[in-house]
Design a protein around this motif. Structure first.
Motif, PDB file in Angstrom:
ATOM      1  N   TYR A  75      13.680   4.223   0.784  1.00 17.50           N
ATOM      2  CA  TYR A  75      14.708   3.213   1.002  1.00 17.50           C
ATOM      3  C   TYR A  75      14.154   2.176   1.990  1.00 17.50           C
ATOM      4  O   TYR A  75      13.657   2.525   3.060  1.00 17.50           O
ATOM      5  CB  TYR A  75      15.991   3.839   1.555  1.00 17.50           C
ATOM      6  CG  TYR A  75      16.683   4.735   0.540  1.00 17.50           C
ATOM      7  CD1 TYR A  75      16.318   6.077   0.401  1.00 17.50           C
ATOM      8  CD2 TYR A  75      17.673   4.228  -0.300  1.00 17.50           C
ATOM      9  CE1 TYR A  75      16.929   6.888  -0.544  1.00 17.50           C
ATOM     10  CE2 TYR A  75      18.293   5.037  -1.242  1.00 17.50           C
ATOM     11  CZ  TYR A  75      17.915   6.358  -1.360  1.00 17.50           C
ATOM     12  OH  TYR A  75      18.515   7.156  -2.314  1.00 17.50           O
ATOM     13  N   ILE A  76      14.220   0.912   1.607  1.00 21.11           N
ATOM     14  CA  ILE A  76      13.666  -0.159   2.441  1.00 21.11           C
ATOM     15  C   ILE A  76      14.725  -1.218   2.679  1.00 21.11           C
ATOM     16  O   ILE A  76      15.406  -1.642   1.742  1.00 21.11           O
ATOM     17  CB  ILE A  76      12.459  -0.843   1.764  1.00 21.11           C
ATOM     18  CG1 ILE A  76      11.470   0.172   1.228  1.00 21.11           C
ATOM     19  CG2 ILE A  76      11.755  -1.784   2.737  1.00 21.11           C
ATOM     20  CD1 ILE A  76      10.306  -0.459   0.475  1.00 21.11           C
ATOM     21  N   SER A 119      11.727   7.187   9.658  1.00 21.41           N
ATOM     22  CA  SER A 119      10.705   6.838   8.671  1.00 21.41           C
ATOM     23  C   SER A 119      10.668   7.881   7.559  1.00 21.41           C
ATOM     24  O   SER A 119      10.259   7.566   6.438  1.00 21.41           O
ATOM     25  CB  SER A 119       9.342   6.714   9.336  1.00 21.41           C
ATOM     26  OG  SER A 119       9.021   7.890  10.036  1.00 21.41           O
ATOM     27  N   TRP A 120      11.066   9.083   7.892  1.00 22.59           N
ATOM     28  CA  TRP A 120      11.201  10.085   6.838  1.00 22.59           C
ATOM     29  C   TRP A 120      12.270  11.093   7.248  1.00 22.59           C
ATOM     30  O   TRP A 120      12.477  11.340   8.430  1.00 22.59           O
ATOM     31  CB  TRP A 120       9.876  10.767   6.527  1.00 22.59           C
ATOM     32  CG  TRP A 120       9.241  11.479   7.665  1.00 22.59           C
ATOM     33  CD1 TRP A 120       8.352  10.989   8.550  1.00 22.59           C
ATOM     34  CD2 TRP A 120       9.467  12.841   8.047  1.00 22.59           C
ATOM     35  NE1 TRP A 120       8.005  11.945   9.467  1.00 22.59           N
ATOM     36  CE2 TRP A 120       8.661  13.092   9.182  1.00 22.59           C
ATOM     37  CE3 TRP A 120      10.259  13.878   7.546  1.00 22.59           C
ATOM     38  CZ2 TRP A 120       8.637  14.334   9.807  1.00 22.59           C
ATOM     39  CZ3 TRP A 120      10.226  15.114   8.167  1.00 22.59           C
ATOM     40  CH2 TRP A 120       9.426  15.326   9.300  1.00 22.59           C
ATOM     41  N   GLU A 166       0.855  -1.183   0.000  1.00 23.84           N
ATOM     42  CA  GLU A 166       0.000   0.000   0.000  1.00 23.84           C
ATOM     43  C   GLU A 166       0.891   1.233   0.000  1.00 23.84           C
ATOM     44  O   GLU A 166       2.055   1.172   0.406  1.00 23.84           O
ATOM     45  CB  GLU A 166      -0.944  -0.048   1.192  1.00 23.84           C
ATOM     46  CG  GLU A 166      -1.885  -1.249   1.104  1.00 23.84           C
ATOM     47  CD  GLU A 166      -2.807  -1.389   2.294  1.00 23.84           C
ATOM     48  OE1 GLU A 166      -2.563  -0.724   3.314  1.00 23.84           O
ATOM     49  OE2 GLU A 166      -3.768  -2.168   2.197  1.00 23.84           O
ATOM     50  N   LEU A 167       0.346   2.333  -0.438  1.00 23.83           N
ATOM     51  CA  LEU A 167       1.121   3.541  -0.674  1.00 23.83           C
ATOM     52  C   LEU A 167       1.899   3.963   0.570  1.00 23.83           C
ATOM     53  O   LEU A 167       1.332   4.120   1.645  1.00 23.83           O
ATOM     54  CB  LEU A 167       0.180   4.661  -1.112  1.00 23.83           C
ATOM     55  CG  LEU A 167       0.853   5.922  -1.653  1.00 23.83           C
ATOM     56  CD1 LEU A 167       1.637   5.594  -2.912  1.00 23.83           C
ATOM     57  CD2 LEU A 167      -0.187   6.997  -1.949  1.00 23.83           C
ATOM     58  N   GLY A 168       3.226   4.084   0.404  1.00 21.76           N
ATOM     59  CA  GLY A 168       4.060   4.545   1.495  1.00 21.76           C
ATOM     60  C   GLY A 168       4.362   3.524   2.564  1.00 21.76           C
ATOM     61  O   GLY A 168       4.976   3.843   3.578  1.00 21.76           O
ATOM     62  N   LYS A 169       3.908   2.279   2.330  1.00 19.31           N
ATOM     63  CA  LYS A 169       4.109   1.243   3.344  1.00 19.31           C
ATOM     64  C   LYS A 169       5.117   0.203   2.864  1.00 19.31           C
ATOM     65  O   LYS A 169       5.481   0.148   1.697  1.00 19.31           O
ATOM     66  CB  LYS A 169       2.776   0.549   3.645  1.00 19.31           C
ATOM     67  CG  LYS A 169       1.684   1.489   4.142  1.00 19.31           C
ATOM     68  CD  LYS A 169       1.922   1.895   5.570  1.00 19.31           C
ATOM     69  CE  LYS A 169       0.815   2.777   6.113  1.00 19.31           C
ATOM     70  NZ  LYS A 169      -0.483   2.079   6.187  1.00 19.31           N
ATOM     71  N   ARG A 170       5.529  -0.652   3.788  1.00 23.55           N
ATOM     72  CA  ARG A 170       6.437  -1.729   3.422  1.00 23.55           C
ATOM     73  C   ARG A 170       5.676  -2.823   2.684  1.00 23.55           C
ATOM     74  O   ARG A 170       4.469  -2.975   2.872  1.00 23.55           O
ATOM     75  CB  ARG A 170       7.077  -2.315   4.684  1.00 23.55           C
ATOM     76  CG  ARG A 170       6.154  -3.206   5.507  1.00 23.55           C
ATOM     77  CD  ARG A 170       6.819  -3.708   6.766  1.00 23.55           C
ATOM     78  NE  ARG A 170       6.482  -2.889   7.912  1.00 23.55           N
ATOM     79  CZ  ARG A 170       7.071  -2.984   9.106  1.00 23.55           C
ATOM     80  NH1 ARG A 170       8.056  -3.837   9.289  1.00 23.55           N
ATOM     81  NH2 ARG A 170       6.709  -2.227  10.101  1.00 23.55           N
ATOM     82  N   SER A 205      12.161   4.155   4.665  1.00 24.85           N
ATOM     83  CA  SER A 205      12.553   5.523   5.015  1.00 24.85           C
ATOM     84  C   SER A 205      12.407   6.398   3.784  1.00 24.85           C
ATOM     85  O   SER A 205      13.004   6.114   2.741  1.00 24.85           O
ATOM     86  CB  SER A 205      14.014   5.561   5.492  1.00 24.85           C
ATOM     87  OG  SER A 205      14.202   4.768   6.641  1.00 24.85           O
ATOM     88  N   ARG A 206      11.607   7.436   3.934  1.00 28.49           N
ATOM     89  CA  ARG A 206      11.381   8.361   2.811  1.00 28.49           C
ATOM     90  C   ARG A 206      12.406   9.486   2.906  1.00 28.49           C
ATOM     91  O   ARG A 206      12.391  10.255   3.857  1.00 28.49           O
ATOM     92  CB  ARG A 206       9.966   8.935   2.894  1.00 28.49           C
ATOM     93  CG  ARG A 206       9.658  10.053   1.909  1.00 28.49           C
ATOM     94  CD  ARG A 206       9.410   9.544   0.523  1.00 28.49           C
ATOM     95  NE  ARG A 206       8.322   8.569   0.470  1.00 28.49           N
ATOM     96  CZ  ARG A 206       8.074   7.801  -0.575  1.00 28.49           C
ATOM     97  NH1 ARG A 206       8.825   7.873  -1.644  1.00 28.49           N
ATOM     98  NH2 ARG A 206       7.079   6.949  -0.539  1.00 28.49           N
ATOM     99  N   LEU A 207      13.308   9.542   1.927  1.00 33.19           N
ATOM    100  CA  LEU A 207      14.334  10.579   1.902  1.00 33.19           C
ATOM    101  C   LEU A 207      13.974  11.636   0.869  1.00 33.19           C
ATOM    102  O   LEU A 207      13.711  11.306  -0.296  1.00 33.19           O
ATOM    103  CB  LEU A 207      15.699   9.978   1.561  1.00 33.19           C
ATOM    104  CG  LEU A 207      16.835  10.979   1.268  1.00 33.19           C
ATOM    105  CD1 LEU A 207      17.139  11.826   2.496  1.00 33.19           C
ATOM    106  CD2 LEU A 207      18.078  10.245   0.802  1.00 33.19           C
TER     107      LEU A 207
END
Lengths: 113, 116
Positions: B92-93, B9-10, A39-43, B111-113
């Protein structure tokens, strides 16, 4: 190099219908094939997986089939619901490289109520 | 079990600065972790494999001097984006091989960069 091809890129179905997503892989040594829902923005969330010694696996409304000879595997979702709407990714391990996964391009599934 | 946590997370940073992202396995030991990058509406692209106590293995096209990976303990891998530029802005995951030999990977939250 090794790759995984996924089709279709987008899929729109009516609630209650079935959805099928297909993937092909190039590495004949691949032995583990997971499917993820993101889902959007999720793992990514693992929804089902299959190993190379099995041809089919089912978990309630979700099933995966594997054809090793043809090097393709498919995800089947029956009785789709609006909450199934998400992006789905297939993946395959690269040979014997310690669990390294290569992902398909993704399928954006939209289930219309 | 098999929980992987990622922090932050960001993050927003200025161009030219460095940013560190942490990936922790909370309830198991992870000798191998993987770092992925995901641009909007695209797939997860494997950047590198992080091995505890040894150098990371980078995928073709990923600059090892720009994306520094350190896996100093069995529960922590870090990714440092050095001299970040706007084109490094991405999701980045990290993921880790689980405690049992099932092949399943466990993903961090991502993590949203954003590089300004």
């Amino acid at each position: 190099g090794e790759n995984v091809e996924q089709h279709p890129s987008t899929l729109s179905v009516q609630e209650g219908d079935s959805a099928v997503i297909k993937c092909t892989y190039s590495d004949s040594a691949s032995n583990y094939f997971p499917w993820y829902k993101q889902e959007l923005g999720k793992r990514p969330q693992l929804i089902i997986d299959i190993r190379s010694n099995v041809g089919e696996k089912k978990d309630q409304r979700i099933a995966v089939t594997l054809n090793k000879t043809a090097k393709h595997f498919s995800l089947h979702i029956t009785e789709t619901q609006p909450e199934d709407s998400a992006v789905y990714f297939c993946a395959a391990t690269i040979g014997n490289q310690g669990g390294k996964l290569i992902f398909g391009q993704g399928t954006e599934l939209s289930v219309k109520p | 079990g098999a929980v992987v946590s990622q922090h932050p997370s960001w993050v927003i940073c200025k161009s030219g600065t460095s940013v560190k992202i942490e990936c922790r396995s909370l309830d198991f030991q992870a000798t191998t972790m993987f770092w992925y990058r995901q641009f909007p509406k695209q797939s997860l692209m494997l950047m590198a494999t992080s091995n505890e106590g040894s150098k990371a293995t980078y995928e073709q096209g990923v600059e090892k001097d720009k994306f520094l990976i350190n896996h100093a303990s069995l529960t922590l891998s870090t990714l440092t984006v050095t001299s970040a530029h706007p084109e490094d802005s991405s999701f980045y995951i990290c993921s880790a091989k689980g405690p049992t030999n099932t092949g399943e990977l466990f993903f961090g939250e991502g993590s949203r960069l954003t590089v300004l």
